[in-house]
Design an enzyme around this catalytic site. Sequence first.
Site, mmCIF file in Angstrom:
data_model
loop_
_atom_site.group_PDB
_atom_site.id
_atom_site.type_symbol
_atom_site.label_atom_id
_atom_site.label_comp_id
_atom_site.label_asym_id
_atom_site.label_seq_id
_atom_site.Cartn_x
_atom_site.Cartn_y
_atom_site.Cartn_z
ATOM 1 N N HIS A 69 0.823 -1.213 0.000
ATOM 2 C CA HIS A 69 0.000 0.000 0.000
ATOM 3 C C HIS A 69 0.854 1.258 0.000
ATOM 4 C CE1 HIS A 69 -3.584 -2.354 0.614
ATOM 5 N NE2 HIS A 69 -3.093 -2.890 1.710
ATOM 6 N N HIS A 97 6.226 7.347 5.569
ATOM 7 C CA HIS A 97 5.815 6.667 4.331
ATOM 8 C C HIS A 97 5.241 7.706 3.372
ATOM 9 C CE1 HIS A 97 2.152 6.797 6.804
ATOM 10 N NE2 HIS A 97 1.578 7.078 5.650
ATOM 11 N N HIS A 99 2.476 8.816 -0.073
ATOM 12 C CA HIS A 99 1.267 8.637 -0.884
ATOM 13 C C HIS A 99 1.566 9.324 -2.221
ATOM 14 C CE1 HIS A 99 -1.136 7.252 2.565
ATOM 15 N NE2 HIS A 99 -0.306 8.028 3.250
ATOM 16 N N GLU A 111 -2.722 13.232 -0.196
ATOM 17 C CA GLU A 111 -3.989 12.867 0.452
ATOM 18 C C GLU A 111 -4.748 14.131 0.835
ATOM 19 O OE1 GLU A 111 -3.229 9.611 3.450
ATOM 20 O OE2 GLU A 111 -4.264 8.657 1.755
ATOM 21 N N HIS A 124 4.261 11.227 5.119
ATOM 22 C CA HIS A 124 3.678 11.181 6.464
ATOM 23 C C HIS A 124 4.693 10.653 7.466
ATOM 24 C CE1 HIS A 124 -0.680 10.994 4.773
ATOM 25 N NE2 HIS A 124 -0.231 12.233 4.891
ATOM 26 N N THR A 227 -5.404 7.256 7.625
ATOM 27 C CA THR A 227 -6.028 7.349 6.303
ATOM 28 C C THR A 227 -6.139 5.990 5.623
ATOM 29 O OG1 THR A 227 -3.937 7.776 5.144
ATOM 30 C CG2 THR A 227 -5.122 9.694 6.025
HETATM 31 C C1 SG7 Z 1 0.391 3.213 5.641
HETATM 32 O O1 SG7 Z 1 -0.427 4.184 6.296
HETATM 33 C C2 SG7 Z 1 1.312 2.495 6.596
HETATM 34 C C3 SG7 Z 1 0.627 2.114 7.905
HETATM 35 C C4 SG7 Z 1 -0.057 3.334 8.491
HETATM 36 C C5 SG7 Z 1 -1.072 3.800 7.500
HETATM 37 O O2 SG7 Z 1 -0.380 2.265 4.937
HETATM 38 O O3 SG7 Z 1 2.430 3.299 6.845
HETATM 39 O O4 SG7 Z 1 1.554 1.670 8.871
HETATM 40 C C6 SG7 Z 1 1.724 0.325 9.012
HETATM 41 C C7 SG7 Z 1 1.576 -0.204 10.373
HETATM 42 O O5 SG7 Z 1 1.977 -0.363 8.040
HETATM 43 O O6 SG7 Z 1 -0.707 2.985 9.724
HETATM 44 C C8 SG7 Z 1 -0.773 2.754 12.109
HETATM 45 C C9 SG7 Z 1 -0.118 3.308 10.905
HETATM 46 O O7 SG7 Z 1 0.853 4.019 11.002
HETATM 47 C C10 SG7 Z 1 -1.883 5.002 7.998
HETATM 48 O O8 SG7 Z 1 -1.036 6.066 8.319
HETATM 49 S S1 SG7 Z 1 -1.420 7.503 7.886
HETATM 50 O O9 SG7 Z 1 -2.697 7.823 8.459
HETATM 51 O O10 SG7 Z 1 -0.341 8.331 8.319
HETATM 52 N N1 SG7 Z 1 -1.555 7.550 6.315
HETATM 53 ZN ZN ZN Z 2 -0.046 8.167 5.206
#
Ligand code: SG7
Ligand code: ZN
Length: 289
Positions: A69, A97, A99, A111, A124, A227
Amino acid sequence: PSPPWCYGDHCDNSPSHWHLLRLSHCGGERQSPINIEKEKAEVDSQLDHFTFTKFDDKHAIVNITNTGHTVKCILKDDLVEVSGGGLGHVYSTIQFHFHWGSTSHDSTGSEHTVDSKRYPMEMHIVNKRKDLTLEQAVKTPNGLAVLGFFIESKATPKSSSGSSGHQTTTSTSSSGSNEEYWKKLTEYLPIIQNISSNVEVSAEISIDDLLGDVNRKSYYRYNGSLTTPSCNEAVVWTVFKEPIEVDHNLMMMFPTHAGYSDVFRPTQRLHTRTVFTTSASSFSGSMLP
Ligand code: SG7
Ligand code: ZN
């Protein structure tokens, strides 16, 4: 096991179905991302500057994972921290990470949007309250603090064919000389083309290196959610106003195949929430003529 969800339409659970997933909060009234309307943002004088601890540590990023993702950079435990910025707690930085959009990375991918403007990418930086476990933090209002930075594409400077240019500038963009670090980071991306693959990071790259000299004093603040499913409403969001500038060719290194078609969630309704902003005086001088 995590439920199968996706961004596009290549699986049953695209964003409009996320609220139907088991134990999902995605249908709540404090969801993220949102469109930020500049005119409606309320100045909050409590929104002071942040303290970024160990953002300059060149060994803090330990691993880069292709989650299916996103591309996620995992940090060493209990090292990097964020406080101040009106947060009221000390937060440990756990990962960052991205987007991005499906094809050219030219205009769609972020986003959050500002007055409906969508940037090509969004970074983020995810932080959890230091005194809570991640499991507790996702169930606690403000248990998580995510710092969002827009990424704008910077054209690769042409070598020396400028007939109109009267000076050969060593282009100092608003993000300073962050290019070598984005190059180092994106060099790992071809190694993790397969979903669930990851690579250990040995290159020396700090978060400061990636942020460059982007203005970290001017930002929006609101209460929202993760998100991605299960969209827990545990996030205090900070969305910085000034984008980081990254070379367009390096942005193109982010995968756009397999499930990676527009890896961003559509904007959600604000409902009764207020978006706050730092005061206009915290704009950097560089934004003035
Ligand atoms: C991404 O966004 C990952 C997720 C993250 C999620 O898919 O980085 O992290 C993991 C655990 O894989 O979720 C709990 C978390 O950090 C949502 O993060 S966001 O709201 O900043 N986009
Ligand atoms: Zn994110």
